[in-house]
Design a protein around this motif. Structure first.
Motif, PDB file in Angstrom:
ATOM      1  N   TYR A 170     -19.564  -2.252 -49.762  1.00  0.00           N
ATOM      2  CA  TYR A 170     -18.799  -3.191 -48.944  1.00  0.00           C
ATOM      3  C   TYR A 170     -19.710  -3.673 -47.819  1.00  0.00           C
ATOM      4  CZ  TYR A 170     -14.813  -1.313 -51.445  1.00  0.00           C
ATOM      5  OH  TYR A 170     -13.948  -0.933 -52.439  1.00  0.00           O
ATOM      6  N   SER A 171     -19.732  -4.989 -47.585  1.00  0.00           N
ATOM      7  CA  SER A 171     -20.604  -5.538 -46.545  1.00  0.00           C
ATOM      8  C   SER A 171     -19.773  -6.091 -45.393  1.00  0.00           C
ATOM      9  CB  SER A 171     -21.507  -6.623 -47.122  1.00  0.00           C
ATOM     10  OG  SER A 171     -20.744  -7.708 -47.587  1.00  0.00           O
ATOM     11  N   TYR A 172     -20.332  -5.953 -44.195  1.00  0.00           N
ATOM     12  CA  TYR A 172     -19.691  -6.426 -42.972  1.00  0.00           C
ATOM     13  C   TYR A 172     -20.736  -7.152 -42.137  1.00  0.00           C
ATOM     14  CZ  TYR A 172     -16.034  -3.381 -44.563  1.00  0.00           C
ATOM     15  OH  TYR A 172     -15.061  -2.801 -45.336  1.00  0.00           O
ATOM     16  N   THR A 173     -20.418  -8.362 -41.697  1.00  0.00           N
ATOM     17  CA  THR A 173     -21.336  -9.181 -40.917  1.00  0.00           C
ATOM     18  C   THR A 173     -21.295  -8.740 -39.462  1.00  0.00           C
ATOM     19  OG1 THR A 173     -20.857 -11.006 -42.427  1.00  0.00           O
ATOM     20  CG2 THR A 173     -22.011 -11.550 -40.382  1.00  0.00           C
ATOM     21  N   VAL A 174     -22.467  -8.422 -38.911  1.00  0.00           N
ATOM     22  CA  VAL A 174     -22.560  -7.971 -37.521  1.00  0.00           C
ATOM     23  C   VAL A 174     -23.507  -8.886 -36.749  1.00  0.00           C
ATOM     24  CG1 VAL A 174     -22.027  -5.564 -38.041  1.00  0.00           C
ATOM     25  CG2 VAL A 174     -24.388  -6.320 -38.114  1.00  0.00           C
ATOM     26  N   LYS A 175     -23.285  -8.988 -35.451  1.00  0.00           N
ATOM     27  CA  LYS A 175     -24.126  -9.839 -34.601  1.00  0.00           C
ATOM     28  C   LYS A 175     -25.242  -9.063 -33.929  1.00  0.00           C
ATOM     29  CE  LYS A 175     -20.811 -13.456 -33.688  1.00  0.00           C
ATOM     30  NZ  LYS A 175     -20.121 -14.245 -32.691  1.00  0.00           N
ATOM     31  N   SER A 176     -25.126  -7.738 -33.915  1.00  0.00           N
ATOM     32  CA  SER A 176     -26.168  -6.909 -33.310  1.00  0.00           C
ATOM     33  C   SER A 176     -26.413  -5.707 -34.221  1.00  0.00           C
ATOM     34  CB  SER A 176     -25.738  -6.442 -31.916  1.00  0.00           C
ATOM     35  OG  SER A 176     -24.552  -5.689 -31.995  1.00  0.00           O
ATOM     36  N   SER A 177     -27.499  -5.038 -33.997  1.00  0.00           N
ATOM     37  CA  SER A 177     -27.888  -3.918 -34.858  1.00  0.00           C
ATOM     38  C   SER A 177     -26.839  -2.798 -34.820  1.00  0.00           C
ATOM     39  CB  SER A 177     -29.236  -3.351 -34.417  1.00  0.00           C
ATOM     40  OG  SER A 177     -29.519  -2.182 -35.146  1.00  0.00           O
ATOM     41  N   PRO A 178     -26.409  -2.334 -35.984  1.00  0.00           N
ATOM     42  CA  PRO A 178     -25.455  -1.223 -36.042  1.00  0.00           C
ATOM     43  C   PRO A 178     -26.150   0.138 -36.163  1.00  0.00           C
ATOM     44  CG  PRO A 178     -25.687  -2.156 -38.205  1.00  0.00           C
ATOM     45  CD  PRO A 178     -26.587  -2.961 -37.285  1.00  0.00           C
ATOM     46  N   GLN A 179     -27.399   0.226 -35.731  1.00  0.00           N
ATOM     47  CA  GLN A 179     -28.178   1.444 -35.938  1.00  0.00           C
ATOM     48  C   GLN A 179     -27.525   2.673 -35.303  1.00  0.00           C
ATOM     49  OE1 GLN A 179     -30.829   1.303 -38.119  1.00  0.00           O
ATOM     50  NE2 GLN A 179     -30.412   3.491 -38.079  1.00  0.00           N
ATOM     51  N   GLN A 180     -26.930   2.522 -34.131  1.00  0.00           N
ATOM     52  CA  GLN A 180     -26.262   3.666 -33.494  1.00  0.00           C
ATOM     53  C   GLN A 180     -25.071   4.132 -34.332  1.00  0.00           C
ATOM     54  OE1 GLN A 180     -25.421   2.194 -29.538  1.00  0.00           O
ATOM     55  NE2 GLN A 180     -27.121   3.392 -28.700  1.00  0.00           N
ATOM     56  N   PHE A 181     -24.346   3.184 -34.922  1.00  0.00           N
ATOM     57  CA  PHE A 181     -23.212   3.499 -35.788  1.00  0.00           C
ATOM     58  C   PHE A 181     -23.695   4.248 -37.029  1.00  0.00           C
ATOM     59  CE2 PHE A 181     -19.925   2.366 -38.953  1.00  0.00           C
ATOM     60  CZ  PHE A 181     -18.783   2.717 -38.253  1.00  0.00           C
ATOM     61  N   ILE A 182     -24.778   3.757 -37.628  1.00  0.00           N
ATOM     62  CA  ILE A 182     -25.354   4.395 -38.821  1.00  0.00           C
ATOM     63  C   ILE A 182     -25.856   5.800 -38.481  1.00  0.00           C
ATOM     64  CG2 ILE A 182     -27.254   4.272 -40.488  1.00  0.00           C
ATOM     65  CD1 ILE A 182     -26.958   1.179 -40.315  1.00  0.00           C
ATOM     66  N   ASN A 183     -26.546   5.934 -37.348  1.00  0.00           N
ATOM     67  CA  ASN A 183     -27.047   7.246 -36.924  1.00  0.00           C
ATOM     68  C   ASN A 183     -25.895   8.232 -36.689  1.00  0.00           C
ATOM     69  OD1 ASN A 183     -29.632   6.243 -37.065  1.00  0.00           O
ATOM     70  ND2 ASN A 183     -29.837   5.957 -34.855  1.00  0.00           N
ATOM     71  N   ALA A 184     -24.801   7.748 -36.085  1.00  0.00           N
ATOM     72  CA  ALA A 184     -23.638   8.615 -35.846  1.00  0.00           C
ATOM     73  C   ALA A 184     -23.058   9.093 -37.173  1.00  0.00           C
ATOM     74  CB  ALA A 184     -22.581   7.864 -35.045  1.00  0.00           C
ATOM     75  N   PHE A 185     -23.012   8.210 -38.172  1.00  0.00           N
ATOM     76  CA  PHE A 185     -22.524   8.595 -39.496  1.00  0.00           C
ATOM     77  C   PHE A 185     -23.418   9.664 -40.115  1.00  0.00           C
ATOM     78  CE2 PHE A 185     -22.997   8.012 -44.103  1.00  0.00           C
ATOM     79  CZ  PHE A 185     -21.731   8.390 -44.516  1.00  0.00           C
TER      80      PHE A 185
END
Length: 93
Positions: A73-88
């Motif tokens: 599933y893809s979601y369009t983001v305006k800024s890097s989601p790296q913190q979200f990915i790292n938290a996961f």
């Protein structure tokens, strides 16, 4: 159940009337809890999310991908989601 992280994303929807066509942008949020990940219209059990990745598109923003056992599933983001990915990744260790 407790909140671990959240990530804003947006959805562009094309609206067509008899005289015009326009794109409307809706801002939404993905919420990551210790048991599940929740978006506007979907809910994923944390055990069913295999991985997350991010691809930059254009000068800013890109696509956040949730790799699940039922597909990607893809979601369009305006800024890097790296913190979200790292938290996961920290949570599912």
């Amino acid at each position: 159940m407790y909140l671990i992280a959240e990530q804003p994303y947006f959805k562009v929807q094309r609206e067509v009337s008899s005289i015009e066509q326009r794109d409307v942008e809706y801002e939404r949020t993905i919420y990551m809890y210790n048991e599940k990940i929740v978006t506007q219209h979907r809910e994923f059990s944390i055990e069913n999310v295999l991985d997350m990745s991010y691809r930059v598109i254009g000068k800013e923003g890109g696509l956040l991908y949730l790799h699940t056992n039922k597909g990607v599933y893809s979601y369009t983001v305006k800024s890097s989601p790296q913190q979200f990915i790292n938290a996961f990744k920290e949570h599912v260790k």
